[in-house]
Design an enzyme around this catalytic site. Structure first.
Site, short mmCIF file in Angstrom:
data_model
loop_
_atom_site.label_atom_id
_atom_site.label_comp_id
_atom_site.label_asym_id
_atom_site.label_seq_id
_atom_site.Cartn_x
_atom_site.Cartn_y
_atom_site.Cartn_z
N TYR A 171 -4.46 11.95 -5.10
CA TYR A 171 -3.34 11.06 -4.77
C TYR A 171 -3.82 9.62 -4.60
O TYR A 171 -3.24 8.69 -5.18
CB TYR A 171 -2.67 11.55 -3.49
CG TYR A 171 -1.45 10.75 -3.10
CD1 TYR A 171 -0.29 10.81 -3.86
CD2 TYR A 171 -1.46 9.94 -1.97
CE1 TYR A 171 0.84 10.08 -3.51
CE2 TYR A 171 -0.34 9.22 -1.61
CZ TYR A 171 0.80 9.29 -2.38
OH TYR A 171 1.91 8.55 -2.03
N LYS A 175 -2.97 6.31 -7.06
CA LYS A 175 -2.28 5.11 -6.61
C LYS A 175 -3.13 3.86 -6.81
O LYS A 175 -2.60 2.76 -7.04
CB LYS A 175 -1.87 5.26 -5.14
CG LYS A 175 -0.82 6.34 -4.91
CD LYS A 175 0.45 6.10 -5.71
CE LYS A 175 1.51 7.13 -5.40
NZ LYS A 175 2.78 6.88 -6.13
#
Length: 248
Positions: A171, A175
């Protein structure tokens, strides 16, 4: 088929992953400002229910089938916007996943990272690429990418930064890549007048976080709505939260 907006000042927004959480609140916020909001969602039942509930608040919010990892649905969504409105004024790339739970980086597999990247990075590129001809027809298009402090290399590498919980390998790295994409699109599209920014909603209590956050989804959505509606004086190529610029 819905009626095309006739007024020149009616603006059209697409929010991906809009059936719940922060995406739903972004859709609600833009609807309250008078935007025609296309609430993209891959789950038809949830998407239709959410859009109907928001539309009941006297906003023009419509469900749009969209799975950012399936090219056919991305192309179909772009075709719908083209035929129904002829342009797109706002694109909010909110759809995102995390599959690793609270496990440390050394336990995460390549397949888990690949799945996360497919939605959080490749999916964003797919949607922007498909919608770009429509965004270019807007007088002042805005693209907002939902990021996080977990994607900030500055914060991750700063020993004095406040703790941010688990280091989510898939994750967080997705990002960080999304932030890089934001910068490159902002530079590339500057001459078109299209502003592209990343925003961090903070740690919000949603299904995504297991409702562990200390902020509400509505609070998290506020900065995205602000950047989606910013005027010509607003930033582009920036990474912001409620308090202003964040370190890349």
């Amino acid at each position: 088929m819905a009626t095309q907006p006739n007024a020149a000042d009616t603006k059209v927004a697409l929010v991906t992953g809009a059936n719940k959480g922060i995406g739903r609140e972004i859709a609600r916020g833009l609807g309250r400002l008078g935007y025609v909001v296309l609430a993209g969602a891959r789950d038809e039942a949830r998407g239709r229910t959410s859009a109907a509930e928001l539309a009941a608040e006297e906003a023009d919010i419509r469900y749009l089938p969209l799975d950012v990892t399936v090219d056919e649905t991305v192309r179909a969504a772009a075709k719908y916007v083209e035929e129904e409105f002829g342009r797109l004024d706002v694109l909010v790339n909110n759809a995102g996943i995390s599959v690793e739970g609270q496990r440390p980086p050394h336990e995460i597999t390549a397949e888990e990272v690949r799945r996360t990247m497919e939605t959080n990075v490749i999916g964003v590129v797919a949607v922007i690429h498909a919608m770009l001809p429509l965004l270019r027809r807007s007088a002042a298009a805005r693209v907002v990418n939902l990021s996080t402090g977990l994607g900030s290399l500055g914060l991750l590498s700063d020993p004095d930064a406040p703790p941010m919980g688990a280091q989510l390998l898939g994750y967080g790295s997705s990002k960080a890549a999304l932030n890089a994409i934001t910068i490159m699109y902002a530079k590339d599209l500057a001459d078109d007048g299209i502003k592209v920014n990343s925003v961090s909603p903070g740690y919000c209590a949603t299904d995504f976080t297991g409702n562990r956050g200390y902020r509400t989804a509505q609070q998290g959505a506020a900065v995205a709505v602000e950047l989606a509606t910013v005027g010509d004086e607003g930033p582009t190529g920036a990474f912001l939260n409620d308090d202003g610029p964040m370190p890349w």
